[in-house]
Design an enzyme around this catalytic site. Structure first.
Site, PDB file in Angstrom:
ATOM      1  N   LEU A 147       0.843  -1.198   0.000  1.00 24.51           N
ATOM      2  CA  LEU A 147       0.000   0.000   0.000  1.00 24.51           C
ATOM      3  C   LEU A 147       0.871   1.239   0.000  1.00 24.51           C
ATOM      4  O   LEU A 147       1.749   1.375   0.842  1.00 24.51           O
ATOM      5  CB  LEU A 147      -0.884   0.016   1.255  1.00 24.51           C
ATOM      6  CG  LEU A 147      -1.691  -1.239   1.567  1.00 24.51           C
ATOM      7  CD1 LEU A 147      -2.344  -1.121   2.936  1.00 24.51           C
ATOM      8  CD2 LEU A 147      -2.740  -1.476   0.482  1.00 24.51           C
ATOM      9  N   ARG A 148       0.619   2.135  -0.945  1.00 29.98           N
ATOM     10  CA  ARG A 148       1.340   3.411  -0.942  1.00 29.98           C
ATOM     11  C   ARG A 148       0.532   4.429  -0.161  1.00 29.98           C
ATOM     12  O   ARG A 148      -0.681   4.507  -0.328  1.00 29.98           O
ATOM     13  CB  ARG A 148       1.519   3.940  -2.379  1.00 29.98           C
ATOM     14  CG  ARG A 148       2.519   3.178  -3.197  1.00 29.98           C
ATOM     15  CD  ARG A 148       2.319   3.483  -4.653  1.00 29.98           C
ATOM     16  NE  ARG A 148       0.985   3.106  -5.097  1.00 29.98           N
ATOM     17  CZ  ARG A 148       0.477   3.366  -6.294  1.00 29.98           C
ATOM     18  NH1 ARG A 148       1.183   4.047  -7.169  1.00 29.98           N
ATOM     19  NH2 ARG A 148      -0.740   2.979  -6.622  1.00 29.98           N
ATOM     20  N   GLU A 149       1.209   5.205   0.659  1.00 30.51           N
ATOM     21  CA  GLU A 149       0.511   6.287   1.333  1.00 30.51           C
ATOM     22  C   GLU A 149      -0.049   7.225   0.272  1.00 30.51           C
ATOM     23  O   GLU A 149       0.582   7.448  -0.758  1.00 30.51           O
ATOM     24  CB  GLU A 149       1.472   7.047   2.248  1.00 30.51           C
ATOM     25  CG  GLU A 149       1.789   6.270   3.493  1.00 30.51           C
ATOM     26  CD  GLU A 149       2.714   7.018   4.433  1.00 30.51           C
ATOM     27  OE1 GLU A 149       2.702   8.260   4.426  1.00 30.51           O
ATOM     28  OE2 GLU A 149       3.439   6.350   5.166  1.00 30.51           O
ATOM     29  N   PHE A 243       7.959   4.757 -11.495  1.00 29.90           N
ATOM     30  CA  PHE A 243       9.076   4.964 -10.560  1.00 29.90           C
ATOM     31  C   PHE A 243      10.394   5.278 -11.253  1.00 29.90           C
ATOM     32  O   PHE A 243      11.460   4.900 -10.799  1.00 29.90           O
ATOM     33  CB  PHE A 243       9.210   3.776  -9.584  1.00 29.90           C
ATOM     34  CG  PHE A 243       8.223   3.885  -8.456  1.00 29.90           C
ATOM     35  CD1 PHE A 243       6.866   3.805  -8.715  1.00 29.90           C
ATOM     36  CD2 PHE A 243       8.633   4.109  -7.151  1.00 29.90           C
ATOM     37  CE1 PHE A 243       5.933   3.954  -7.701  1.00 29.90           C
ATOM     38  CE2 PHE A 243       7.709   4.262  -6.126  1.00 29.90           C
ATOM     39  CZ  PHE A 243       6.358   4.175  -6.410  1.00 29.90           C
ATOM     40  N   GLY A 247      14.371  13.380  -9.517  1.00 28.57           N
ATOM     41  CA  GLY A 247      14.001  14.528  -8.692  1.00 28.57           C
ATOM     42  C   GLY A 247      14.900  14.638  -7.484  1.00 28.57           C
ATOM     43  O   GLY A 247      16.083  14.325  -7.542  1.00 28.57           O
ATOM     44  N   CYS A 254       9.123   4.186   4.512  1.00 33.42           N
ATOM     45  CA  CYS A 254       9.316   2.821   4.005  1.00 33.42           C
ATOM     46  C   CYS A 254      10.657   2.617   3.297  1.00 33.42           C
ATOM     47  O   CYS A 254      11.492   1.849   3.772  1.00 33.42           O
ATOM     48  CB  CYS A 254       8.168   2.435   3.077  1.00 33.42           C
ATOM     49  SG  CYS A 254       6.578   2.553   3.903  1.00 33.42           S
ATOM     50  N   LYS A 257      14.080   3.120   5.329  1.00 30.01           N
ATOM     51  CA  LYS A 257      14.178   2.139   6.413  1.00 30.01           C
ATOM     52  C   LYS A 257      14.314   0.704   5.869  1.00 30.01           C
ATOM     53  O   LYS A 257      15.108  -0.090   6.356  1.00 30.01           O
ATOM     54  CB  LYS A 257      12.934   2.278   7.294  1.00 30.01           C
ATOM     55  CG  LYS A 257      12.440   1.028   7.960  1.00 30.01           C
ATOM     56  CD  LYS A 257      11.190   1.279   8.767  1.00 30.01           C
ATOM     57  CE  LYS A 257       9.920   0.802   8.117  1.00 30.01           C
ATOM     58  NZ  LYS A 257       9.696  -0.627   8.027  1.00 30.01           N
TER      59      LYS A 257
HETATM   60  C1  UGA Z   1       6.145   2.365  -0.686  1.00 31.91           C
HETATM   61  C2  UGA Z   1       5.806   1.337  -1.778  1.00 31.91           C
HETATM   62  O1  UGA Z   1       5.546   2.000  -3.018  1.00 31.91           O
HETATM   63  C3  UGA Z   1       4.585   0.491  -1.376  1.00 31.91           C
HETATM   64  O2  UGA Z   1       4.345  -0.526  -2.356  1.00 31.91           O
HETATM   65  C4  UGA Z   1       4.852  -0.149  -0.014  1.00 31.91           C
HETATM   66  O3  UGA Z   1       3.756  -0.905   0.434  1.00 31.91           O
HETATM   67  C5  UGA Z   1       5.161   0.935   1.017  1.00 31.91           C
HETATM   68  O4  UGA Z   1       6.314   1.685   0.563  1.00 31.91           O
HETATM   69  C6  UGA Z   1       5.453   0.271   2.335  1.00 31.91           C
HETATM   70  O5  UGA Z   1       6.446  -0.465   2.435  1.00 31.91           O
HETATM   71  O6  UGA Z   1       4.645   0.375   3.246  1.00 31.91           O
HETATM   72  P1  UGA Z   1       5.236   4.802  -0.008  1.00 31.91           P
HETATM   73  O7  UGA Z   1       6.479   4.895   0.813  1.00 31.91           O
HETATM   74  O8  UGA Z   1       3.928   5.131   0.603  1.00 31.91           O
HETATM   75  O9  UGA Z   1       5.087   3.290  -0.601  1.00 31.91           O
HETATM   76  O10 UGA Z   1       5.378   5.779  -1.245  1.00 31.91           O
HETATM   77  P2  UGA Z   1       5.896   5.688  -2.764  1.00 31.91           P
HETATM   78  O11 UGA Z   1       4.803   6.104  -3.644  1.00 31.91           O
HETATM   79  O12 UGA Z   1       6.533   4.392  -3.051  1.00 31.91           O
HETATM   80  O13 UGA Z   1       7.002   6.847  -2.780  1.00 31.91           O
HETATM   81  C7  UGA Z   1       8.207   6.762  -2.007  1.00 31.91           C
HETATM   82  C8  UGA Z   1       9.111   7.923  -2.317  1.00 31.91           C
HETATM   83  O14 UGA Z   1       9.662   7.822  -3.636  1.00 31.91           O
HETATM   84  C9  UGA Z   1       8.445   9.304  -2.270  1.00 31.91           C
HETATM   85  O15 UGA Z   1       9.305  10.218  -1.614  1.00 31.91           O
HETATM   86  C10 UGA Z   1       8.276   9.678  -3.734  1.00 31.91           C
HETATM   87  O16 UGA Z   1       8.238  11.070  -3.940  1.00 31.91           O
HETATM   88  C11 UGA Z   1       9.538   9.057  -4.324  1.00 31.91           C
HETATM   89  N1  UGA Z   1       9.450   8.775  -5.773  1.00 31.91           N
HETATM   90  C12 UGA Z   1       8.536   7.889  -6.263  1.00 31.91           C
HETATM   91  C13 UGA Z   1      10.344   9.385  -6.662  1.00 31.91           C
HETATM   92  O17 UGA Z   1      11.207  10.189  -6.247  1.00 31.91           O
HETATM   93  N2  UGA Z   1      10.281   9.072  -7.993  1.00 31.91           N
HETATM   94  C14 UGA Z   1       9.384   8.197  -8.495  1.00 31.91           C
HETATM   95  O18 UGA Z   1       9.388   7.943  -9.719  1.00 31.91           O
HETATM   96  C15 UGA Z   1       8.478   7.595  -7.607  1.00 31.91           C
END
Ligand code: UGA
Length: 424
Positions: A147-149, A243, A247, A254, A257
């Site tokens: 789950l993504r926040e 992904f 940036g 998540c 850690k």
């Molecule tokens: C992440 C995973 O995507 C989920 O599948 C997982 O369940 C969750 O961790 C967890 O372990 O509980 P989350 O941390 O909520 O979810 O957010 P993401 O959407 O994955 O983004 C993480 C970070 O990456 C953010 O800072 C976002 O801005 C950054 N990001 C994402 C980028 O810099 N570039 C991208 O292309 C995508």
């Protein structure tokens, strides 16, 4: 089915509310009294689109209950989900104290057959340890969450896959039954593999981001455009386009850690996690790169700098390990005066930042500023009135690549972003 959920953070609360929405009888358990009282009063402690409504409706209709009493909460439960936090220890290993506490209490109070489902993100072989503790009391399963926040409810109901790690047909059968209505491919595995699937997935996603960031640096040096490059790379189905946005780097509770914990697990097993070390290093360097772009544009000493975005990503109020917060601290160390705005995360950011002026409105935040830095890609920044912005400053550092550099230059902005700086 009767379901108990231990831990009402993002994962526990979303899982509980969504299972209740599917018609199950769910009891969410948490040690924090205030949180449970608030939930009972219909107040959702988390901002995540759709979640407060699900919590409220299902609670009102009696399918979702809350308690601080674990003994009461697991009474008659057929499935007991462990959704507690696994924060990092000083050495990067996952701290399993809350998991251990939950297991200890389940062992003490469980008086009927149940499947204890490990949903918290844990190092491989944790479920085996749980199994030893609960021997002859319960079956143990591993069912990691993806789950993504910000999109957790949507992700729950529309997953790419569901992972069910078990070592008994009975536990496998019960979890398969639970998730059947979602009509999603299910991977049935052993306990250890299910645990590694979670860590390996998050590490792979972080690796994709760091890869895009690495390439972005070459793009800037060689006058190429990382946006176009990654579009071309991601169209290969074997790679996938998600992904690959370059940036300011990844943050949140998540990826940072989980990468640390996964690296620690490699080391514990005598393996070198070299690739993952590099993923982490590249991510840390991205903030300094954005800082460098800011310094090239504006002398930071006593400069007024507006930082747009404080959350680690849009659609959440979560600022844990947010790149925006780290960036602000670095800007302050260089003598900048920070004006900050975020649509949802200001209250959380206030707990982490000092000497920062917080604003309720983006246009108030940019009034009289010397430079703007975009640190979180909230949709509302994309539609900002650029004419109004230009009345205040023409300097924008875009850490999230939200705008087209050519257009921004044509509009008269001194605009710098990440890996798309073909114009200067
Ligand atoms: C992440 C995973 O995507 C989920 O599948 C997982 O369940 C969750 O961790 C967890 O372990 O509980 P989350 O941390 O909520 O979810 O957010 P993401 O959407 O994955 O983004 C993480 C970070 O990456 C953010 O800072 C976002 O801005 C950054 N990001 C994402 C980028 O810099 N570039 C991208 O292309 C995508």
């Amino acid at each position: 089915m009767k379901v108990a959920i231990i831990g009402t953070g993002y994962v526990g609360l979303t899982t509980g509310a969504c299972l209740a929405e599917m018609g199950h009888e769910v009891t969410c358990i948490d040690k924090i009294k205030e949180k449970i009282e608030n939930l009972k009063a219909g107040k959702c402690p988390i901002y995540d689109p759709g979640l407060p409504e699900l919590v409220e409706t299902n609670h009102r209709e009696g399918r979702l209950k809350f308690t601080t009493n674990l003994k009461e909460g697991i009474k008659e439960a057929q499935l007991i989900f462990i959704c507690v936090g696994t924060p990092p220890k000083e050495n990067g290993e996952a701290d399993l104290t809350y998991v251990e506490q939950a297991v200890k209490e389940i062992k003490e109070y469980l008086d009927h057959y149940a499947v204890v489902v490990q949903k918290s993100t844990v190092p491989v072989q944790t479920a085996q340890w749980i199994k030893q503790q609960l021997i002859e009391k319960a079956d143990v399963a591993v069912n990691p969450e993806f789950l993504r926040e910000g999109t957790s409810v949507q992700d729950f109901f529309n997953p790419d896959r569901i992972v069910i790690g078990t070592d008994t047909p009975r536990a496998n059968g019960m979890l398969t039954e639970l998730y059947k209505p979602l009509n999603t491919p299910i991977i049935h595995t052993d306990l250890n593999s299910a645990e590694i699937i979670k860590h390996a997935s998050n590490a792979f996603l972080a690796m994709k981001i760091s890869y895009a960031n690495l390439v972005s640096r070459l793009c800037d040096k060689s006058k190429a455009d990382v946006h176009t490059v990654m579009a071309g790379v991601g169209m290969d189905k074997r790679i996938g386009k998600e992904f690959l946005n370059a940036g300011i780097g990844y943050g949140g509770s998540c990826f940072p850690k989980d990468i640390e914990a996964f690296m620690a697990t490699f080391k514990q097993h005598g393996e070198h996690p070299g690739l993952l070390e590099e993923v982490k290093k590249i991510n840390e360097k991205q903030i300094d790169y954005v800082l460098q772009l800011a310094e090239q544009t504006q002398n930071l000493k006593n400069a007024k700098v507006t930082v747009l975005g404080l959350a680690f990503k849009p659609n959440t109020d979560d600022t844990r390990l947010s790149q925006a917060i780290t960036l602000i601290k670095k800007l302050q160390a260089k003598g900048a005066i920070i004006k900050a705005y975020d649509p949802k995360a200001t209250e959380n950011a206030k707990k982490e930042l000092t000497n920062t002026e917080f604003y309720d409105n983006v246009y108030e935040a940019i009034k009289g500023t010397d430079m703007i830095i975009i640190a979180t890609d909230w949709p509302e920044f994309k539609t900002i009135n650029l004419n109004k912005v230009k009345e205040q400053t023409n300097k924008i550092i875009d850490g999230r690549n939200m705008f087209d550099p050519k257009r921004m230059k044509a509009l008269g902005f001194e605009y710098k972003c990440v890996g798309r700086n073909t114009q200067f």
